[in-house]
Design a protein around this motif. Structure first.
Motif, PDB file in Angstrom:
ATOM      1  N   LYS A   3      14.727 -13.287   6.977  1.00  0.00           N
ATOM      2  CA  LYS A   3      15.178 -13.492   5.597  1.00  0.00           C
ATOM      3  C   LYS A   3      13.990 -13.489   4.637  1.00  0.00           C
ATOM      4  N   ASP A   4      12.927 -14.219   5.014  1.00  0.00           N
ATOM      5  CA  ASP A   4      11.745 -14.272   4.148  1.00  0.00           C
ATOM      6  C   ASP A   4      11.114 -12.891   4.000  1.00  0.00           C
ATOM      7  N   ARG A   5      11.077 -12.153   5.101  1.00  0.00           N
ATOM      8  CA  ARG A   5      10.467 -10.831   5.058  1.00  0.00           C
ATOM      9  C   ARG A   5      11.309  -9.872   4.217  1.00  0.00           C
ATOM     10  N   ALA A   6      12.635  -9.988   4.326  1.00  0.00           N
ATOM     11  CA  ALA A   6      13.517  -9.139   3.522  1.00  0.00           C
ATOM     12  C   ALA A   6      13.321  -9.426   2.036  1.00  0.00           C
ATOM     13  N   ARG A   7      13.245 -10.705   1.694  1.00  0.00           N
ATOM     14  CA  ARG A   7      13.068 -11.072   0.288  1.00  0.00           C
ATOM     15  C   ARG A   7      11.682 -10.672  -0.224  1.00  0.00           C
ATOM     16  N   ALA A   8      10.678 -10.781   0.656  1.00  0.00           N
ATOM     17  CA  ALA A   8       9.328 -10.374   0.251  1.00  0.00           C
ATOM     18  C   ALA A   8       9.266  -8.873  -0.007  1.00  0.00           C
ATOM     19  N   LEU A   9       9.929  -8.098   0.846  1.00  0.00           N
ATOM     20  CA  LEU A   9       9.945  -6.648   0.650  1.00  0.00           C
ATOM     21  C   LEU A   9      10.674  -6.280  -0.634  1.00  0.00           C
ATOM     22  N   LYS A  10      11.769  -6.976  -0.926  1.00  0.00           N
ATOM     23  CA  LYS A  10      12.521  -6.686  -2.148  1.00  0.00           C
ATOM     24  C   LYS A  10      11.705  -7.050  -3.381  1.00  0.00           C
ATOM     25  N   THR A  11      10.951  -8.152  -3.289  1.00  0.00           N
ATOM     26  CA  THR A  11      10.110  -8.559  -4.417  1.00  0.00           C
ATOM     27  C   THR A  11       8.989  -7.551  -4.651  1.00  0.00           C
ATOM     28  N   ALA A  12       8.383  -7.104  -3.556  1.00  0.00           N
ATOM     29  CA  ALA A  12       7.275  -6.146  -3.672  1.00  0.00           C
ATOM     30  C   ALA A  12       7.759  -4.748  -4.019  1.00  0.00           C
ATOM     31  N   ASN A  13       9.010  -4.440  -3.653  1.00  0.00           N
ATOM     32  CA  ASN A  13       9.548  -3.097  -3.873  1.00  0.00           C
ATOM     33  C   ASN A  13      10.952  -3.192  -4.463  1.00  0.00           C
TER      34      ASN A  13
ATOM     35  N   GLU B 175      12.684  -1.428  -6.263  1.00  0.00           N
ATOM     36  CA  GLU B 175      13.498  -0.215  -6.319  1.00  0.00           C
ATOM     37  C   GLU B 175      14.059   0.183  -4.957  1.00  0.00           C
ATOM     38  N   TRP B 176      13.618  -0.483  -3.887  1.00  0.00           N
ATOM     39  CA  TRP B 176      14.087  -0.124  -2.546  1.00  0.00           C
ATOM     40  C   TRP B 176      15.563  -0.471  -2.386  1.00  0.00           C
ATOM     41  N   SER B 177      16.281   0.401  -1.698  1.00  0.00           N
ATOM     42  CA  SER B 177      17.690   0.154  -1.402  1.00  0.00           C
ATOM     43  C   SER B 177      17.803  -0.789  -0.207  1.00  0.00           C
ATOM     44  N   LEU B 178      19.026  -1.310   0.013  1.00  0.00           N
ATOM     45  CA  LEU B 178      19.252  -2.163   1.179  1.00  0.00           C
ATOM     46  C   LEU B 178      18.968  -1.404   2.464  1.00  0.00           C
ATOM     47  N   ALA B 179      19.355  -0.121   2.482  1.00  0.00           N
ATOM     48  CA  ALA B 179      19.129   0.690   3.678  1.00  0.00           C
ATOM     49  C   ALA B 179      17.642   0.871   3.949  1.00  0.00           C
ATOM     50  N   ARG B 180      16.854   1.058   2.877  1.00  0.00           N
ATOM     51  CA  ARG B 180      15.407   1.250   3.042  1.00  0.00           C
ATOM     52  C   ARG B 180      14.751  -0.014   3.585  1.00  0.00           C
ATOM     53  N   ILE B 181      15.154  -1.172   3.072  1.00  0.00           N
ATOM     54  CA  ILE B 181      14.607  -2.437   3.568  1.00  0.00           C
ATOM     55  C   ILE B 181      15.043  -2.660   5.014  1.00  0.00           C
ATOM     56  N   GLY B 182      16.319  -2.340   5.303  1.00  0.00           N
ATOM     57  CA  GLY B 182      16.809  -2.493   6.664  1.00  0.00           C
ATOM     58  C   GLY B 182      16.046  -1.637   7.651  1.00  0.00           C
TER      59      GLY B 182
ATOM     60  N   THR C  44       0.835  -1.205   0.000  1.00  0.00           N
ATOM     61  CA  THR C  44       0.000   0.000   0.000  1.00  0.00           C
ATOM     62  C   THR C  44       0.866   1.250   0.000  1.00  0.00           C
ATOM     63  N   LEU C  45       1.893   1.249   0.834  1.00  0.00           N
ATOM     64  CA  LEU C  45       2.795   2.401   0.889  1.00  0.00           C
ATOM     65  C   LEU C  45       3.537   2.575  -0.436  1.00  0.00           C
ATOM     66  N   ARG C  46       3.793   1.469  -1.114  1.00  0.00           N
ATOM     67  CA  ARG C  46       4.442   1.567  -2.422  1.00  0.00           C
ATOM     68  C   ARG C  46       3.541   2.301  -3.414  1.00  0.00           C
TER      69      ARG C  46
END
Length: 296
Positions: free
Chosen positions: A258-268, A270-277, A165-167
């Motif tokens: 790990k799963d949540r990080a990969r899910a966020l990267k898949t959904a977003n 364009e997000w940087s590592l810092a943004r996901i972190g 939604t935020l995306r």
């Protein structure tokens, strides 16, 4: 009105004209000029009316007499009353407005750089194209909903629904930044708007809050986005009761980091590592470790 009254009125009008001129300098581009104008206005009001608030009150009365009891006069009186109670509030508001304008300019430049041009910001992204193409041949609203739901995996958790939604809201913000100041608010392509509505419904109520993190995400929705009509309390109470029955499951009992990080990267993507972190509360190095070896 006798001659003395006319002379007194004329003198006050001149004094109010001078005060109005000083207040006009509160809008100066130079902060030193703003500060000097404020000091002069306060000293002048002390001399002419006995206090700064009294001088501003006199100016408000004259404005009401000239403009009537309309909204403009009421707003002017309100601003002057606030300035009298908190000297410098007008100057602070002017500075804050300009700071926001500068922030918007910087944000706009960053968005254009990221997309590669103003036109690129307004064109559908690859993510949006998935839903546009999926719904291209749909004839009914239910068909569109079904198509956009399978074009890309729907969020499986409240947290993931919040992230998507935020995306979508971020995309609207980007389009707003490059649009003309007098243009209507931007809108998503119809298929994308449907997808956003479905995803937001999951964040709001549709998905079960299986973990404390999910409950926190749902609480954020109801605390900041909905006019409270009582329905949010019922939804949050049901979520909390379910968590209590399950022993207040922590994130560890839900998807792994790990799963949540990969899910966020898949959904977003364009997000940087810092943004996901930042989203997960871990370092960018940890994000890199979790994403290492995942599908590109």
């Amino acid at each position: 009105m006798d001659l003395f009254d006319l002379m007194s009125q004329g003198r006050e009008d001149k004094a109010l004209d001078r005060l109005e001129g000083m207040l006009a300098l509160y809008e100066s581009e130079n902060e030193a000029e703003q500060d000097e104008a404020l000091e002069r206005a306060r000293a002048f009001c002390d001399l002419e009316w006995g206090s700064y608030p009294a001088g501003l009150e006199a100016l408000a009365r004259r404005g009401a007499a000239r403009k009537g009891d309309g909204a403009e006069a009421a707003m002017q009186a309100l601003h002057l009353q606030e300035e009298g109670a908190k000297p410098g509030s007008i100057v602070r508001a002017v500075r804050l407005r300009r700071l926001r304008e500068l922030t918007r300019i910087d944000e706009r430049a960053a968005v254009i750089l990221r997309y590669g041009g103003e036109d690129a910001v307004l064109r559908p992204t690859e993510f949006e194209t998935l839903f546009i193409e999926a719904a291209a041949r749909c004839q009914t609203a239910p068909d569109v909903e079904a198509a956009v739901a399978v074009a890309h995996p729907m969020p499986a958790s409240v947290e993931a629904a919040r992230a998507e939604t935020l995306r979508w809201e971020g995309r609207l913000r980007h389009m707003e930044l490059v649009g003309a100041s007098d243009s209507p608010p931007p809108v998503l392509p119809p298929a994308c708007a449907v997808r956003r509505r479905l995803v937001e419904a999951g964040w709001r109520q549709g998905l079960p809050a299986a973990t404390v993190a999910d409950f926190s995400a749902r609480l954020e929705y109801w605390a900041g986005r909905r006019g409270e009509d009582g329905s949010g309390y019922a939804i949050l109470a049901a979520d909390f009761a379910a968590l209590a029955r399950n022993g207040l499951a922590s994130r560890a009992q839900g998807p792994s980091t790990k799963d949540r990080a990969r899910a966020l990267k898949t959904a977003n993507p364009e997000w940087s590592l810092a943004r996901i972190g930042k989203e997960l509360g871990i370092s960018r190095q940890a994000v890199h470790k979790h994403l290492k070896g995942s599908a590109k």
